[in-house]
Design an enzyme around this catalytic site. Structure first.
Site, PDB file in Angstrom:
ATOM      1  N   CYS A 382       0.849  -1.201   0.000  1.00 53.70           N
ATOM      2  CA  CYS A 382       0.000   0.000   0.000  1.00 53.70           C
ATOM      3  C   CYS A 382       0.888   1.257   0.000  1.00 53.70           C
ATOM      4  O   CYS A 382       1.494   1.560  -1.018  1.00 53.70           O
ATOM      5  CB  CYS A 382      -0.995  -0.050   1.139  1.00 53.70           C
ATOM      6  SG  CYS A 382      -2.478   0.889   0.763  1.00 53.70           S
ATOM      7  N   HIS A 517      -3.745  -4.940   0.452  1.00 52.72           N
ATOM      8  CA  HIS A 517      -3.157  -5.466   1.683  1.00 52.72           C
ATOM      9  C   HIS A 517      -3.240  -6.991   1.693  1.00 52.72           C
ATOM     10  O   HIS A 517      -4.225  -7.557   2.190  1.00 52.72           O
ATOM     11  CB  HIS A 517      -3.907  -4.922   2.905  1.00 52.72           C
ATOM     12  CG  HIS A 517      -3.635  -3.493   3.184  1.00 52.72           C
ATOM     13  ND1 HIS A 517      -2.553  -3.085   3.922  1.00 52.72           N
ATOM     14  CD2 HIS A 517      -4.291  -2.368   2.825  1.00 52.72           C
ATOM     15  CE1 HIS A 517      -2.560  -1.764   4.013  1.00 52.72           C
ATOM     16  NE2 HIS A 517      -3.595  -1.300   3.351  1.00 52.72           N
ATOM     17  N   GLU A 519      -1.845  -9.054   3.516  1.00 53.23           N
ATOM     18  CA  GLU A 519      -1.800  -9.657   4.862  1.00 53.23           C
ATOM     19  C   GLU A 519      -3.173 -10.048   5.388  1.00 53.23           C
ATOM     20  O   GLU A 519      -3.283 -10.946   6.223  1.00 53.23           O
ATOM     21  CB  GLU A 519      -1.094  -8.729   5.850  1.00 53.23           C
ATOM     22  CG  GLU A 519      -1.784  -7.412   6.172  1.00 53.23           C
ATOM     23  CD  GLU A 519      -1.410  -6.258   5.236  1.00 53.23           C
ATOM     24  OE1 GLU A 519      -1.102  -6.532   4.061  1.00 53.23           O
ATOM     25  OE2 GLU A 519      -1.453  -5.093   5.682  1.00 53.23           O
TER      26      GLU A 519
HETATM   27  N1  GLN Z   1      -1.976   6.667   2.801  1.00 52.00           N
HETATM   28  C1  GLN Z   1      -2.068   5.931   1.580  1.00 52.00           C
HETATM   29  C2  GLN Z   1      -3.434   6.097   0.932  1.00 52.00           C
HETATM   30  O1  GLN Z   1      -4.356   6.510   1.562  1.00 52.00           O
HETATM   31  C3  GLN Z   1      -1.774   4.466   1.813  1.00 52.00           C
HETATM   32  C4  GLN Z   1      -2.778   3.812   2.680  1.00 52.00           C
HETATM   33  C5  GLN Z   1      -2.305   2.497   3.207  1.00 52.00           C
HETATM   34  O2  GLN Z   1      -1.113   2.222   3.193  1.00 52.00           O
HETATM   35  N2  GLN Z   1      -3.203   1.695   3.722  1.00 52.00           N
HETATM   36  O3  GLN Z   1      -3.591   5.795  -0.218  1.00 52.00           O
END
Ligand code: GLN
Length: 560
Positions: A382, A517, A519
């Protein structure tokens, strides 16, 4: 007549953080292993409608489900322990959600002029939520958040008290988890806190059927009998839950204690004894691995531990897949920013996890540059992928001011930007790209299979998201021309727009970033392919044995 659904309610006493979620999940795992159709749910006593807006530092990780629900981290435990259950937003609800539903109904005239009260209206709403979430299961295990004695959890406890009266003793079981501390000076286990916490429960009409006593050593029969005597139950219904080295050992331990046998006996469910062989095999890999790797997680120092629960578990699973122990080293991005690059030299591989906000970002970018140029396996999740794209844009594609709209709202070279549809949205709750989206994997690039394809072995996958920003399509061509491989894409069926889901680099031992994600989908019995591949890369390409072990402070943070 349809089979009567059964319920197990798990409450906690004495202290928080003594493992209620893991205990509930372990019961779920054992019941499933006995062939029972199980579901699990968590009721949280706070007023936020969901934990989406809460700081992970306060509340731990936000666990995201396929349907986009932002839930309590215990849903993560349930998902890892119970294989067949499919959780949705129904499986996690808060006092805030309950009140929200009741107040909306009241505003819509749904209570026909009655005075709306905690009992029966709030408690009825709680019962409705429980029954709805339990609809597809034969046995629902419901964890009550908080600790008995909190004002906030009273309506939940009242609702479950009523359920036992309504459904009958044989269909509802109250399991209460307490702490039995060992006091070294006295040389004995102290049962008083347990007595008090059970007393509080009994005052509100709940007699626990079973006690799980968390302690650092096994409770002997005398101690169990003593607890039973004071708590109005038989000593044979008191079980110890000792500290074990891996959370995955907890269900095996509880099984040895005879917990699952007692539960099915009390609920009158006929099952064979559980087949735990696969689980045991997995635990053996965790306990006696053939080797080890160290993985540096570069993050904001405030984000550690519980805020990366699923991530650290997924790394454990990746270790199981490769028969190695994964030692996680927390590296403070701000230390790297200040120039302590040497911190990175002691690890076999580097991971930059998801995150929000600008703090530490330049340190993370430095760590990524180090991984890219030194050939150290890198996994960006992410935010970790977004920063990998920024690093590549700045240092390889020479887009000097490359940044993200998250940090530079008026930046001119934001290679990471808001989706058009998100621009101008102000509401903070549930406005991110949340939940499961499909991703199409590029199978080959430059005649070679991509890392993404090698890991998944298929071309269409689905993964969970929680973010606001995306790789800006306007910059894609320039980045790809310089060698960045976009190996995963989501295609919006309605307007045909594409979103970048995965990027990787050729000619590098393993360098991959994903916008989702992974995970959240990793399971101990089914390690996630990307984590399995990343840990493998750390094992093969990491410099393991040749590296000096990192110095760690008492919090596990790497220090020079
Ligand atoms: N802050 C980034 C976004 O909002 C990444 C978010 C995250 O890593 N979950 O896109």
């Amino acid at each position: 007549m349809a089979k009567q659904r059964k319920f197990i309610f798990v409450t906690g006493g004495v202290l928080s953080s003594i493992g209620k979620g893991i205990s509930a999940a372990s019961i779920g795992m054992l019941m499933e292993a006995r062939g029972i159709k199980v579901t699990m749910m968590k009721m949280d006593p706070y007023l936020n409608v969901d934990p989406g807006t809460m700081s992970p530092f306060q509340h731990g990780e936000v666990f995201v489900l396929d349907d986009g629900a932002e839930t309590d981290l215990d849903l993560g435990h349930y998902s890892r322990f119970v294989q067949s259950a499919h959780f949705t937003r129904k499986n996690s609800f808060t006092t805030g959600r309950i009140y929200d539903a009741v107040i909306r109904r009241e505003r819509a005239g749904g209570y026909l002029g009655k005075t709306v009260q905690v009992i029966p209206h709030i408690t009825d709403e709680i019962k409705r939520h429980i029954n709805e979430a339990a609809a597809d299961a034969d046995l629902a295990i419901v964890e009550v958040g908080g600790t008995v004695g909190d004002i906030e959890s009273l309506p939940f406890l009242e609702a479950i008290r009523q359920m036992k009266v309504e459904l009958g003793q044989e269909n509802v079981l109250f399991v209460h988890l307490t702490l039995v501390p060992y006091i070294a000076a006295a040389g004995e286990l102290k049962t008083k806190p347990t007595q008090h916490s059970v007393k509080e429960l009994r005052e509100i009409g709940i007699q626990p059927d079973m006690l799980l006593c968390r302690s650092d050593r096994k409770l002997d029969k005398d101690t169990k009998d003593k607890i039973g005597l004071f708590c109005n139950l038989s000593g044979s219904h008191v079980f110890s839950v000792i500290d074990v080295s891996s959370i995955y050992e907890v269900p095996l331990y509880l099984h040895e204690e005879g917990l699952d046998e007692k539960i099915v006996e009390k609920l009158g469910i006929w099952t064979s004894s559980p087949d735990l062989s696969r689980w045991k095999e997995m635990v053996k890999h965790i306990r006696e691995p053939q080797g080890e790797v160290s993985i540096g997680i570069v993050g904001k120092h405030t984000d550690w531990r519980d805020s990366y629960k699923s991530l650290s578990e997924a790394l454990v699973h990746g270790g199981v897949a490769n028969d190695v122990r994964v030692n996680v080293v927390y590296i403070d991005a701000e230390d790297v920013e200040k120039g302590q690059i040497d911190l990175l030299k002691s690890v076999d591989a580097i991971l930059v996890p998801g995150g929000f906000g600008e703090r530490g970002v330049e340190g993370k970018i430095k760590a990524i540059e180090y991984a890219r140029t030194e050939g150290v396996p890198y996994f960006g999740i992410c935010l970790g992928m977004q920063l990998a794209v920024i690093e590549f844009a700045r240092n390889v594609a020479k887009i000097k001011n490359a940044s993200s709209a998250e940090f530079q709202p008026n930046g001119t070279e934001n290679v990471i930007d808001l989706m058009e549809s998100q621009k101008g949205v102000k509401d903070m709750g549930g406005t991110m790209r949340l939940g499961a989206y499909t991703c199409n994997i590029l199978s080959k690039s430059g005649g070679k299979p991509t890392r993404a394809f090698m890991a998944y072995g298929k071309e269409v996958i689905s993964e969970r998201h929680r973010h606001r920003f995306e790789v800006a399509n306007a910059f894609r061509e320039r980045l790809e021309a310089k060698g960045l491989i976009v190996s995963g894409k989501h295609r919006n069926a309605e307007d045909g727009t594409e979103l970048v889901e995965m990027v990787e680099l050729p000619n590098h031992p393993w360098f991959l970033g994903c916008q989702f994600h992974p995970e959240f989908l990793s399971r101990p019995l089914a390690p996630h392919p990307l984590f399995a591949a990343f840990v493998k890369a750390a094992k093969v390409a990491g410099r393991g044995a040749q590296r000096a072990l990192p110095n760690l402070n008492e919090k596990g943070k790497a220090v020079l």
